[in-house]
Design an enzyme around this catalytic site. Structure first.
Site, mmCIF file in Angstrom:
data_model
loop_
_atom_site.group_PDB
_atom_site.id
_atom_site.type_symbol
_atom_site.label_atom_id
_atom_site.label_comp_id
_atom_site.label_asym_id
_atom_site.label_seq_id
_atom_site.Cartn_x
_atom_site.Cartn_y
_atom_site.Cartn_z
ATOM 1 C CG HIS A 210 -0.354 0.210 2.506
ATOM 2 N ND1 HIS A 210 0.202 -0.812 3.226
ATOM 3 C CD2 HIS A 210 -0.184 1.318 3.266
ATOM 4 C CE1 HIS A 210 0.686 -0.354 4.364
ATOM 5 N NE2 HIS A 210 0.475 0.951 4.416
HETATM 6 C C1 UD1 Z 1 -2.351 5.548 5.677
HETATM 7 C C2 UD1 Z 1 -1.058 6.038 6.313
HETATM 8 C C3 UD1 Z 1 -0.003 4.956 6.231
HETATM 9 C C4 UD1 Z 1 -0.502 3.657 6.810
HETATM 10 C C5 UD1 Z 1 -1.816 3.280 6.185
HETATM 11 C C6 UD1 Z 1 -2.358 2.088 6.925
HETATM 12 C C7 UD1 Z 1 -0.639 8.431 6.132
HETATM 13 C C8 UD1 Z 1 0.125 9.487 5.428
HETATM 14 N N1 UD1 Z 1 -0.556 7.195 5.616
HETATM 15 O O1 UD1 Z 1 -2.099 5.355 4.299
HETATM 16 O O2 UD1 Z 1 1.142 5.352 6.960
HETATM 17 O O3 UD1 Z 1 0.441 2.664 6.575
HETATM 18 O O4 UD1 Z 1 -2.766 4.350 6.309
HETATM 19 O O5 UD1 Z 1 -3.299 1.391 6.245
HETATM 20 O O6 UD1 Z 1 -1.285 8.706 7.115
HETATM 21 N N2 UD1 Z 1 -9.432 4.791 1.435
HETATM 22 C C9 UD1 Z 1 -10.646 4.165 1.354
HETATM 23 N N3 UD1 Z 1 -11.252 3.802 2.515
HETATM 24 C C10 UD1 Z 1 -10.719 4.028 3.733
HETATM 25 C C11 UD1 Z 1 -9.497 4.692 3.803
HETATM 26 C C12 UD1 Z 1 -8.857 5.050 2.653
HETATM 27 O O7 UD1 Z 1 -11.166 3.927 0.266
HETATM 28 O O8 UD1 Z 1 -11.341 3.657 4.762
HETATM 29 C C13 UD1 Z 1 -8.745 5.149 0.174
HETATM 30 C C14 UD1 Z 1 -9.066 6.573 -0.279
HETATM 31 O O9 UD1 Z 1 -9.134 6.571 -1.671
HETATM 32 C C15 UD1 Z 1 -7.826 7.340 0.154
HETATM 33 C C16 UD1 Z 1 -6.732 6.294 0.028
HETATM 34 O O10 UD1 Z 1 -7.334 5.064 0.365
HETATM 35 O O11 UD1 Z 1 -7.604 8.461 -0.646
HETATM 36 C C17 UD1 Z 1 -5.555 6.565 0.930
HETATM 37 O O12 UD1 Z 1 -5.965 6.725 2.296
HETATM 38 P P1 UD1 Z 1 -5.088 7.578 3.330
HETATM 39 O O13 UD1 Z 1 -5.661 7.483 4.680
HETATM 40 O O14 UD1 Z 1 -4.855 8.938 2.778
HETATM 41 O O15 UD1 Z 1 -3.676 6.894 3.278
HETATM 42 P P2 UD1 Z 1 -3.281 5.357 3.262
HETATM 43 O O16 UD1 Z 1 -2.672 5.049 1.945
HETATM 44 O O17 UD1 Z 1 -4.420 4.549 3.745
HETATM 45 N N1 UDP Z 2 -3.908 -5.960 8.856
HETATM 46 C C1 UDP Z 2 -5.148 -6.578 8.942
HETATM 47 N N2 UDP Z 2 -5.772 -6.961 7.783
HETATM 48 C C2 UDP Z 2 -5.211 -6.782 6.558
HETATM 49 C C3 UDP Z 2 -3.941 -6.157 6.486
HETATM 50 C C4 UDP Z 2 -3.321 -5.746 7.653
HETATM 51 O O1 UDP Z 2 -5.671 -6.776 10.030
HETATM 52 O O2 UDP Z 2 -5.823 -7.166 5.554
HETATM 53 C C5 UDP Z 2 -3.267 -5.488 10.101
HETATM 54 C C6 UDP Z 2 -1.904 -6.065 10.375
HETATM 55 O O3 UDP Z 2 -1.968 -7.268 11.108
HETATM 56 C C7 UDP Z 2 -1.226 -4.960 11.174
HETATM 57 C C8 UDP Z 2 -1.840 -3.695 10.615
HETATM 58 O O4 UDP Z 2 -3.038 -4.097 9.955
HETATM 59 O O5 UDP Z 2 -1.586 -5.067 12.550
HETATM 60 C C9 UDP Z 2 -0.876 -3.035 9.655
HETATM 61 O O6 UDP Z 2 -1.506 -2.011 8.998
HETATM 62 P P1 UDP Z 2 -0.984 -1.414 7.624
HETATM 63 O O7 UDP Z 2 -0.104 -2.386 6.926
HETATM 64 O O8 UDP Z 2 -2.170 -0.909 6.937
HETATM 65 O O9 UDP Z 2 -0.157 -0.128 8.122
HETATM 66 P P2 UDP Z 2 1.367 0.126 8.503
HETATM 67 O O10 UDP Z 2 1.725 -0.779 9.611
HETATM 68 O O11 UDP Z 2 2.172 -0.090 7.266
HETATM 69 O O12 UDP Z 2 1.377 1.557 8.876
#
Ligand code: UD1
Ligand code: UDP
Length: 366
Positions: A210
């Site tokens: 991601h």
């Molecule tokens: C965010 C965090 C990242 C973390 C990740 C965990 C920041 C800068 N990034 O990245 O560090 O690893 O979360 O998963 O804070 N979206 C949906 N539904 C949701 C949430 C997001 O569709 O419930 C989509 C939207 O199109 C959005 C995109 O995902 O624009 C990105 O979401 P965003 O929260 O901006 O950043 P992540 O890539 O999720």
């Molecule tokens: N995770 C989950 N379901 C998924 C993918 C991740 O429960 O399909 C959990 C995973 O076990 C970990 C957390 O989400 O606890 C990690 O989140 P993510 O990779 O989104 O964020 P990051 O750690 O990179 O910020």
């Protein structure tokens, strides 16, 4: 004393669950401490948010700021405005932020600028050195205004010392994400896809991607996934797809007999699959920590990590983002040459009570 606990995105929910429990335990024991759970709304899909509250037994948030998605600045601004409003209505005595997502940074700024409310950063001090990652900016900004740093490693402690932070602000406590892992391990659930895809113990690969650097560019994502499919040599690859990645996957339309693209999984199902996998291939931060604790080989598709102990002590290896590095890494895995790893210091499942005990002492609540 009122403590705000901030959570906005998936990894935050996993990190706050044990902190809430530890605060509640102190309150029940008669300590003058209570919490307010603030969900910023950064993640909002049921599979990215609500399911974690249900599975981990996290109480409903007292407030949801409903910030939603947006550009970095839009999201930061919406969270700051929402949280500032809440603080104006009722200030807290301490704002606890976790991790490195935009909600972490935005709420720490709002709190600090509201009459210098104290900020505690759980997972403070970690650094990737990669300023192209939004998370690195979040870490640096948050740590620049943090009062109390609760850290996961000696490397983090040293990063803070190098930035001029005095030792009396640094509390090496361990990893709350691992508190949740240990607590939930007996509850891990075999998902329906286990039988649907005929999975067997150590007979498949778990994959998550991601990071913007890997998934926001169509060609890059395609190259990486194509190489992984080939390198897995027919082993099933289970790929629960983050919503950010889902959009791009639709455009690419990649498919293969051994690639199973599925929706994000609940915590209990996801970690059941990690625990029993032959290996994990990921660009997540938290998953490298969980794989380390469960002793599962972990290949990270990044050039740097803010969690070096997962490589120096654990089972993680940075294989970079060059697709040419993927086949040799799988070669090592299939040859049985992956390192065994060990568990980093204080990743023992007791971190959150240590954090809350420090808070009780710091604020003289005893
Ligand atoms: C965010 C965090 C990242 C973390 C990740 C965990 C920041 C800068 N990034 O990245 O560090 O690893 O979360 O998963 O804070 N979206 C949906 N539904 C949701 C949430 C997001 O569709 O419930 C989509 C939207 O199109 C959005 C995109 O995902 O624009 C990105 O979401 P965003 O929260 O901006 O950043 P992540 O890539 O999720
Ligand atoms: N995770 C989950 N379901 C998924 C993918 C991740 O429960 O399909 C959990 C995973 O076990 C970990 C957390 O989400 O606890 C990690 O989140 P993510 O990779 O989104 O964020 P990051 O750690 O990179 O910020």
């Amino acid at each position: 004393m009122l403590v705000d606990i901030i959570a906005g995105a998936r990894p935050n929910f996993i990190k706050i669950a044990p902190i809430i429990e530890a605060v509640e335990a102190q309150r029940i024991a008669g300590v003058n401490i209570r919490y307010r759970l603030v969900h910023t709304g950064q993640h909002y899909d049921k599979k990215m948010s609500g399911d974690f509250f249900d599975q981990l037994g996290i109480p409903d948030p007292h407030h949801n700021l409903e910030a939603g998605s947006g550009t970095q600045a839009e999201q930061t601004a919406k969270i700051m405005i929402g949280y500032e409003q809440l603080l104006m209505e009722q200030p807290c005595d301490l704002c606890i932020v976790v991790g490195d997502v935009t909600s972490t940074m935005a709420c720490s700024i709002a709190a600090k600028k509201m009459n210098n409310i104290k900020v505690a950063h759980v997972e403070g001090g970690i650094r990737s050195g990669d300023w192209t990652m939004p998370e690195e900016i979040n870490r640096i900004v948050t740590d620049s205004i943090t009062d109390y740093f609760f850290t996961t490693s000696e490397v983090a402690n040293n990063n803070l010392r190098s930035a001029g932070i005095k030792d009396d602000k640094i509390f090496f406590v361990g990893n709350t994400m691992i508190d949740t892992l240990y607590k939930q391990m007996p509850r891990f659930q075999q998902p329906a896809i286990w039988t649907q895809y005929g999975l067997t113990d150590k007979g498949y690969i778990m994959m998550t991607l991601h990071r913007p650097a890997n998934v926001d560019n169509k060609e890059k994502l395609q190259e990486l996934i194509t190489e992984i499919i080939t390198s897995a040599k027919g082993l099933p690859i289970i790929f629960p797809v983050h919503p950010r990645t889902a959009k791009m996957l639709q455009i690419i339309g990649i498919s293969a007999d051994n690639l199973h693209v599925i929706e994000p999984l609940g915590y209990l199902e996801f970690n059941f699959l990690v625990k029993n996998a032959k290996a994990v291939i990921t660009d997540s931060g938290g998953i490298t920590e969980e794989a380390t604790v469960m002793g599962v080989p972990c290949m990270t598709l990044r050039e740097s990590t803010e969690r070096p102990e997962t490589c120096t002590i654990g089972t993680n290896e940075l294989i970079g983002t060059n697709p040419a590095n993927i086949a040799p890494a799988f070669g090592k895995l299939f040859a049985g040459e992956w390192k065994k790893g060990a568990i980093p210091e204080l990743w023992d499942g007791k971190t959150a009570p240590r954090i809350v005990k420090h808070i009780v002492d710091l604020f003289g609540l005893n």
